[in-house]
Design a protein around this motif. Structure first.
Motif, mmCIF file in Angstrom:
data_model
loop_
_atom_site.group_PDB
_atom_site.id
_atom_site.type_symbol
_atom_site.label_atom_id
_atom_site.label_comp_id
_atom_site.label_asym_id
_atom_site.label_seq_id
_atom_site.Cartn_x
_atom_site.Cartn_y
_atom_site.Cartn_z
ATOM 1 N N SER A 542 0.904 -1.353 0.210
ATOM 2 C CA SER A 542 0.096 -0.213 0.104
ATOM 3 C C SER A 542 0.832 1.356 0.028
ATOM 4 O O SER A 542 1.776 1.292 1.151
ATOM 5 N N LEU A 543 0.679 2.048 -0.978
ATOM 6 C CA LEU A 543 1.283 3.196 -1.138
ATOM 7 C C LEU A 543 1.334 4.255 -0.115
ATOM 8 O O LEU A 543 0.031 4.513 0.247
ATOM 9 N N LEU A 544 2.232 4.789 0.778
ATOM 10 C CA LEU A 544 2.104 5.677 1.927
ATOM 11 C C LEU A 544 2.788 7.178 1.191
ATOM 12 O O LEU A 544 1.932 7.990 1.558
ATOM 13 N N LEU A 545 3.824 6.897 0.540
ATOM 14 C CA LEU A 545 4.212 8.099 0.159
ATOM 15 C C LEU A 545 5.110 8.290 -1.118
ATOM 16 O O LEU A 545 5.685 7.225 -1.397
ATOM 17 N N SER A 546 4.936 9.347 -2.043
ATOM 18 C CA SER A 546 5.837 9.260 -3.253
ATOM 19 C C SER A 546 6.206 10.722 -3.707
ATOM 20 O O SER A 546 5.487 11.487 -3.163
ATOM 21 N N ASN A 547 7.325 10.877 -3.980
ATOM 22 C CA ASN A 547 7.841 12.154 -4.729
ATOM 23 C C ASN A 547 7.175 12.694 -5.777
ATOM 24 O O ASN A 547 7.611 13.572 -6.487
ATOM 25 N N TYR A 548 6.435 11.662 -6.631
ATOM 26 C CA TYR A 548 5.732 12.112 -7.650
ATOM 27 C C TYR A 548 4.227 12.125 -7.456
ATOM 28 O O TYR A 548 3.699 11.334 -6.509
ATOM 29 N N ASP A 549 3.519 12.551 -8.279
ATOM 30 C CA ASP A 549 1.907 12.830 -8.019
ATOM 31 C C ASP A 549 1.378 11.546 -8.431
ATOM 32 O O ASP A 549 0.884 10.952 -9.492
ATOM 33 N N ARG A 550 1.153 10.548 -7.277
ATOM 34 C CA ARG A 550 0.686 9.328 -7.459
ATOM 35 C C ARG A 550 -0.439 9.020 -6.363
ATOM 36 O O ARG A 550 0.105 9.231 -5.210
ATOM 37 N N ASP A 551 -1.680 8.572 -6.775
ATOM 38 C CA ASP A 551 -2.433 8.173 -5.737
ATOM 39 C C ASP A 551 -2.093 6.541 -5.371
ATOM 40 O O ASP A 551 -2.289 6.246 -4.168
ATOM 41 N N ALA A 552 -1.860 5.755 -6.329
ATOM 42 C CA ALA A 552 -1.378 4.051 -6.124
ATOM 43 C C ALA A 552 -0.686 3.982 -7.101
ATOM 44 O O ALA A 552 -0.759 4.326 -8.311
ATOM 45 N N VAL A 553 0.210 3.057 -6.607
ATOM 46 C CA VAL A 553 1.022 2.400 -7.765
ATOM 47 C C VAL A 553 1.729 1.085 -7.223
ATOM 48 O O VAL A 553 2.045 1.101 -5.861
ATOM 49 N N ALA A 554 2.396 0.311 -7.922
ATOM 50 C CA ALA A 554 2.839 -1.074 -7.467
ATOM 51 C C ALA A 554 4.147 -0.737 -7.402
ATOM 52 O O ALA A 554 4.833 -0.007 -8.017
ATOM 53 N N PRO A 555 5.173 -1.416 -6.654
ATOM 54 C CA PRO A 555 6.437 -1.324 -6.353
ATOM 55 C C PRO A 555 7.404 -1.756 -7.544
ATOM 56 O O PRO A 555 8.279 -1.127 -7.666
ATOM 57 N N THR A 556 6.843 -2.574 -8.344
ATOM 58 C CA THR A 556 7.504 -2.901 -9.320
ATOM 59 C C THR A 556 7.386 -2.341 -10.644
ATOM 60 O O THR A 556 8.101 -2.740 -11.775
ATOM 61 N N THR A 557 6.318 -1.420 -10.793
ATOM 62 C CA THR A 557 6.296 -0.712 -12.223
ATOM 63 C C THR A 557 7.487 0.262 -12.533
ATOM 64 O O THR A 557 8.147 0.686 -11.412
ATOM 65 N N ASP A 558 7.334 0.832 -13.609
ATOM 66 C CA ASP A 558 8.532 1.734 -13.887
ATOM 67 C C ASP A 558 8.616 2.976 -12.892
ATOM 68 O O ASP A 558 7.752 3.415 -12.401
ATOM 69 N N HIS A 559 10.131 3.087 -12.500
ATOM 70 C CA HIS A 559 10.403 4.468 -11.478
ATOM 71 C C HIS A 559 10.846 5.403 -12.517
ATOM 72 O O HIS A 559 11.990 5.239 -13.147
ATOM 73 N N GLU A 560 10.285 6.563 -12.279
ATOM 74 C CA GLU A 560 10.776 7.659 -13.143
ATOM 75 C C GLU A 560 12.059 8.384 -12.446
ATOM 76 O O GLU A 560 12.445 7.653 -11.557
ATOM 77 N N PRO A 561 12.890 9.183 -13.140
ATOM 78 C CA PRO A 561 13.980 9.563 -12.521
ATOM 79 C C PRO A 561 14.071 10.344 -11.296
ATOM 80 O O PRO A 561 13.021 10.934 -10.650
ATOM 81 N N TYR A 562 14.692 9.588 -10.129
ATOM 82 C CA TYR A 562 14.877 10.209 -9.057
ATOM 83 C C TYR A 562 13.587 9.979 -8.065
ATOM 84 O O TYR A 562 13.241 10.777 -6.972
ATOM 85 N N GLU A 563 12.647 9.010 -8.735
ATOM 86 C CA GLU A 563 11.497 8.712 -7.905
ATOM 87 C C GLU A 563 11.739 7.851 -6.613
ATOM 88 O O GLU A 563 12.338 7.125 -6.454
ATOM 89 N N ALA A 564 10.982 8.421 -5.706
ATOM 90 C CA ALA A 564 10.914 7.636 -4.123
ATOM 91 C C ALA A 564 9.469 7.322 -3.900
ATOM 92 O O ALA A 564 8.593 8.011 -4.091
ATOM 93 N N ARG A 565 9.525 5.961 -3.537
ATOM 94 C CA ARG A 565 8.011 5.470 -3.033
ATOM 95 C C ARG A 565 8.288 4.712 -1.777
ATOM 96 O O ARG A 565 9.401 3.838 -1.664
ATOM 97 N N VAL A 566 7.259 4.988 -0.973
ATOM 98 C CA VAL A 566 7.451 4.358 0.374
ATOM 99 C C VAL A 566 6.025 3.570 0.510
ATOM 100 O O VAL A 566 4.990 4.042 0.254
ATOM 101 N N PHE A 567 6.024 2.210 0.789
ATOM 102 C CA PHE A 567 5.039 1.520 0.883
ATOM 103 C C PHE A 567 4.708 0.840 2.297
ATOM 104 O O PHE A 567 5.873 0.572 2.980
ATOM 105 N N GLN A 568 3.520 0.346 2.615
ATOM 106 C CA GLN A 568 3.469 -0.521 3.708
ATOM 107 C C GLN A 568 2.863 -1.877 3.334
ATOM 108 O O GLN A 568 2.050 -2.126 2.559
ATOM 109 N N LEU A 569 3.636 -2.987 3.910
ATOM 110 C CA LEU A 569 3.430 -4.456 3.223
ATOM 111 C C LEU A 569 2.374 -4.961 4.222
ATOM 112 O O LEU A 569 2.391 -4.590 5.335
ATOM 113 N N GLU A 570 1.640 -5.978 3.603
ATOM 114 C CA GLU A 570 0.671 -6.720 4.387
ATOM 115 C C GLU A 570 1.532 -7.830 5.143
ATOM 116 O O GLU A 570 2.501 -8.197 4.892
#
Length: 570
Positions: A542-570
């Motif tokens: 479950s996506l908690l925070l990203s430095n790109y404008d995203r409501d939801a995204v999977a950890p394995t999809t393409d990451h844009e330049p210098y993109e950061a994603r933080v998830f909580q795992l089940e």
């Protein structure tokens, strides 16, 4: 405890919690933070005026760089009176008002402790050079070897670590600038004076100390020559010397242990093993700063040469320190401070992806176990400045090394070395705080002591609203407050060899080894789109925070330049 914390759950029992482990520290360099009287130098009333900016970030502790009486040869790290405030910064009443204002906002105040050396203007040194019997042995004096200094030790700022004093007729040791003579910690009277001073400040109500180059206090008996080919000639005889641990243990036993405070030591050439000795469960300090991750861009290990760096190197250093201190110790997490150039200019892309790389680097620091230290302006994504001449530099270290490079005969003029000196100069961290697009970035109504970075019109606190670096830092700190796994969790690197993507988890287990809470951070440390394979256990992320404008995204999809994603795992 806030409602949000109750909803997300605090999983670590109260008796296992420690306030300084859960804190985020904000470092203020007073000379460059805010000027209240128009003299071009930041001061304590200026800090008070801007204190809400710091409090609004959600930080818990302020670390204040030296404000003691000083001739300012090294911007306050050359102290002439430990119990007085330098007049450019204000008065003791101003300092007391700052302490009250910090505490009123629910934050704590940590002071800088500089006790390896003093200023040559300190009364102790003046009496020592005059051979006052009470102070004659307060510093390290030697006659020399007949042809010059007593040994081949080098100053960190370049040149010999010895300076001849005409009045005393002997050399004194200075591991830093010639204006910073080293104290003789072998003298019990020196130690007692320092211990009394530390206790004096603690009794005034401060909440701890950051200890400057604290592992240099003990020098080897006889002061033997060092390896002439060493990185810092002589350091094997003055880094982690034979009495170093006993000195700190005595300080802890007699003074520090009587107070509920934060103590962090700045320690050159620190290793995981020595960190456990000084700041392990039974050590005299809470944590220590190492420098290994700040040297990735040293070309061939040479500080005054710039080279490329690779992400797996950062991963290996990070993994070593987490593994090494998981069971015995605590990590101090930082990118920048008053001695380190701006991280966006070193490990990010200040031209094309300043916002993205600034927020990615912040994510890396604030989503791992340890105590994070945010340096002023880091939350704005401030960058290195341009230095066009020797005269534009104020940093004594950069000036000394620039002269050394020019004297080597390999370079004819400053333009030949401007790139490396400008990139490495400590002045990059000391340019005035960029508050607005007003003249001098809103730092002062006068002429600033150090030139303001030319990009202040677009990079400043007033412009940094909404979808900003600052707002992202607030979100990171808020996340850290909500989830114990970011503070107390176990760090695991999922892909140590990937050259562009950095994926790691923070896992909090219960007493039976079952996962209570697990977080996943995936960071693209490159200017190109990248992907990474991850374990199937991230399917419920479950996506908690990203430095790109995203409501939801999977950890394995393409990451844009210098993109950061933080998830909580089940």
């Amino acid at each position: 405890m806030t409602d949000t914390q109750q909803q997300t759950g605090r999983l670590v029992p109260e008796d296992e919690r420690t306030w300084w482990k859960e804190s985020v520290v904000y470092q203020i360099y007073p000379r460059s933070f805010a000027d209240s009287n128009g003299d071009g130098v930041g001061d304590i009333p200026g800090i008070i005026d801007r204190l809400d900016h710091v409090a609004d970030l959600g930080v818990d502790v302020i670390w204040l760089n030296p404000v003691y009486e000083s001739p300012q040869r090294d911007n306050g790290y050359d102290i002439s009176d430990y119990r007085a405030i330098h007049d450019e910064y204000g008065t003791m009443a101003d300092w007391e008002a700052l302490l009250e204002a910090v505490h009123d906002r629910g934050m704590k105040l940590v002071m800088d402790l500089v006790v390896n050396h003093t200023s040559v203007d300190h009364d102790w040194f003046q009496r020592s050079r005059a051979r006052d019997p009470e102070y004659e042995d307060y510093y390290i004096w030697r006659e020399g070897d007949g042809d010059g200094p007593p040994n081949n030790w080098e100053s960190f700022f370049g040149g010999s670590a010895w300076e001849y004093d005409e009045k005393r007729g002997e050399y004194y040791l200075h591991l830093y600038d010639t204006s910073q003579p080293d104290l003789n910690w072998r003298n019990p009277a020196v130690r007692q004076d320092i211990f009394d001073t530390i206790e004096w400040w603690l009794e005034k109500g401060i909440d701890g100390f950051r200890m400057d180059v604290i592992n240099l206090l003990s020098k080897a008996p006889g002061l033997p020559d060092g390896d002439p080919d060493g990185e810092w000639v002589g350091s094997e005889h003055f880094v982690d010397g034979p009495e170093m641990l006993p000195y700190l243990e005595a300080l802890d036993e007699q003074v520090l242990s009587n107070y509920d405070i934060l103590t962090v030591g700045e320690m050159p050439q620190l290793t995981v093993e020595t960190a456990r000795r000084y700041a392990g469960e039974d050590g005299p300090l809470d944590m220590a700063f190492h420098f290994q991750h700040t040297k990735l861009d040293y070309d061939g290990g040479e500080r005054w040469a710039v080279g490329d760096w690779e992400l797996p190197e950062l991963k290996e250093i990070t993994r070593r320190w987490h593994r090494g201190l998981d069971d015995d110790g605590w990590n101090a997490l930082y990118w920048e401070n008053h001695d380190q150039p701006r991280v966006v200019s070193r490990y990010g892309d200040p031209e094309n992806y300043r916002h993205e790389s600034a927020t990615l680097l912040g994510t890396f620091m604030l989503t791992r176990s340890g105590t994070p230290y945010v340096y002023q302006g880091q939350e704005l994504g401030m960058t290195n400045a341009d230095w066009e001449s020797m005269e534009s530099l104020q940093d004594v270290d950069a000036q000394n090394h620039a002269r050394k490079l020019l004297d080597s005969g390999d370079h004819d003029e400053f333009d030949d070395i401007a790139d490396v000196v400008g990139y490495r100069s400590r002045d990059n961290a000391r340019t005035p705080m960029q508050w607005s697009d007003d003249e001098n970035a809103g730092f002062t109504d006068g002429e600033p002591w150090l030139s303001v970075n030319a990009n202040y019109e677009t990079v400043n606190a007033a412009a940094d609203g909404g979808d900003s670096v600052t707002e992202y830092y607030r979100s990171l700190i808020d996340l850290r407050d909500q989830y114990d796994s970011f503070v107390y969790g176990r760090y695991d690197d999922l892909h140590p060899d990937h050259e562009r993507l950095y994926a790691y988890t923070q896992t909090l287990d219960d007493a039976d080894g079952r996962v209570h809470e697990q977080m996943l951070s995936v960071l693209n440390f490159s200017e190109t789109t990248a992907t990474v394979d991850l374990p199937t256990t991230v399917d419920g992320a479950s996506l908690l925070l990203s430095n790109y404008d995203r409501d939801a995204v999977a950890p394995t999809t393409d990451h844009e330049p210098y993109e950061a994603r933080v998830f909580q795992l089940e």
